[in-house]
Design an enzyme around this catalytic site. Sequence first.
Site, mmCIF file in Angstrom:
data_model
loop_
_atom_site.group_PDB
_atom_site.id
_atom_site.type_symbol
_atom_site.label_atom_id
_atom_site.label_comp_id
_atom_site.label_asym_id
_atom_site.label_seq_id
_atom_site.Cartn_x
_atom_site.Cartn_y
_atom_site.Cartn_z
ATOM 1 N N LEU A 217 -18.921 11.488 71.863
ATOM 2 C CA LEU A 217 -20.215 12.379 71.742
ATOM 3 C C LEU A 217 -19.761 13.690 72.238
ATOM 4 C CD1 LEU A 217 -23.299 12.336 71.130
ATOM 5 C CD2 LEU A 217 -23.650 12.116 73.472
ATOM 6 N N HIS A 218 -19.909 14.889 71.417
ATOM 7 C CA HIS A 218 -19.373 16.160 71.642
ATOM 8 C C HIS A 218 -20.262 17.313 71.120
ATOM 9 C CE1 HIS A 218 -17.044 15.871 68.160
ATOM 10 N NE2 HIS A 218 -16.971 17.212 68.133
ATOM 11 N N ARG A 219 -20.938 17.000 70.182
ATOM 12 C CA ARG A 219 -21.295 18.024 69.294
ATOM 13 C C ARG A 219 -22.586 18.936 70.105
ATOM 14 N NH1 ARG A 219 -19.358 19.062 64.164
ATOM 15 N NH2 ARG A 219 -18.072 17.393 63.296
#
Length: 387
Positions: A217-219
């Site tokens: 998860l990074h956006r």
Amino acid sequence: MIKQESTSPILCIVGARPNFMKIAPIMRAFAAERLPAMLLHTGQHYDRDMNDTFFNDLGIPKPDFNLGVGSGSHTQQTAQIMLRVEPILNQLNPSAVLVVGDVNSTIACALVSVKQGIPIIHVESGLRSNDRTMPEEINRILTDQLSDLLFTTEPAALSNLQREGISPERVHLAGNVMIDTLHFNLPRAIPYRTTIEHLGIADSLPTLTEGYALLTLHRPSNVDNLETLESIVSTINQLALQLPFIFPMHPRTRDRLERFNLLGKLDNKRIITTPPQGYLQLLGLMKDSRIVLTDSGGIQEETTALGIPCLTLRENTERPITIHQGTNTLVGRNPELILRAFHQGLEPNPKRSEPPKHWDGKAAIRIAATVKAWLASLPQNNHNAPS
């Protein structure tokens, strides 16, 4: 008499981790075709340790140039790359500039190159999410418009490019260089147990005899908003009651979880958080998992190639072939949809199919052969044409 190859190199651009996976097989294929090439790293991804890990894992040669741009807003990064790459292009006068993917380095180097009359090659062209709030979508559209030679990963990309007025003669379906890298490195993938033992967390783990889910998860759309991130944390906690999670945490995500006081709300008995992992470690975690939840474009493709169920935590994807012909399910951020898709993904026969056309580990070979013929066909009066 054999025609002498041009001594003017192709300048290949990388800037962020997704680029590293794409450039590795291209550099190998260019070497096999005896195409002179040099590598420029913009430094858009500036974590030295992770850069070194990825370059070593993937066998990428040391960059000939490193711009050291570092962090900043999209505008700041793009402007700094443009300013720093211009004198190198003046010095090198490359036969072409090759860019991959859709990061700021891609559009920045394409813009400077076209201003200098240097041909542009874009690998991974034509992908569209149709969501212009994503900076990557703007980068993709503009880079394709500037490029002379465009390589696509899936047939739908050609339709996108034609709709935007790009001639089919400039477009070639090469396949997916990310999958080249996956095939090349799969025998070297580090088993998940080795990774967690190396991290010193094996003794504190829940039992993994039933397997585990992998989360990345990074956006910004997922981690920069308190309500959105809180909802994702709550949903993952529910899912973890059924299957433990391994969660290699992106620095941005950790920062937001700490800032929103959510880090402590992750179920630490069922959700194993780790630092960011190198390519071979992450490939092993993915290969050994039962299901993957992600907002990464590349992981959508890799899970399709591996036949592993993938839930994409986004409202859209620029890689629709992973849904239509792969194992990917677009679930957005709707907790009920995520829970239902998670249950379906764990069923004995989740959706699987043959990999898409040309996702066979040979995309870079096709790219190198096409580039070699294309350079040889350029007009002799072009300042960069082969002699």
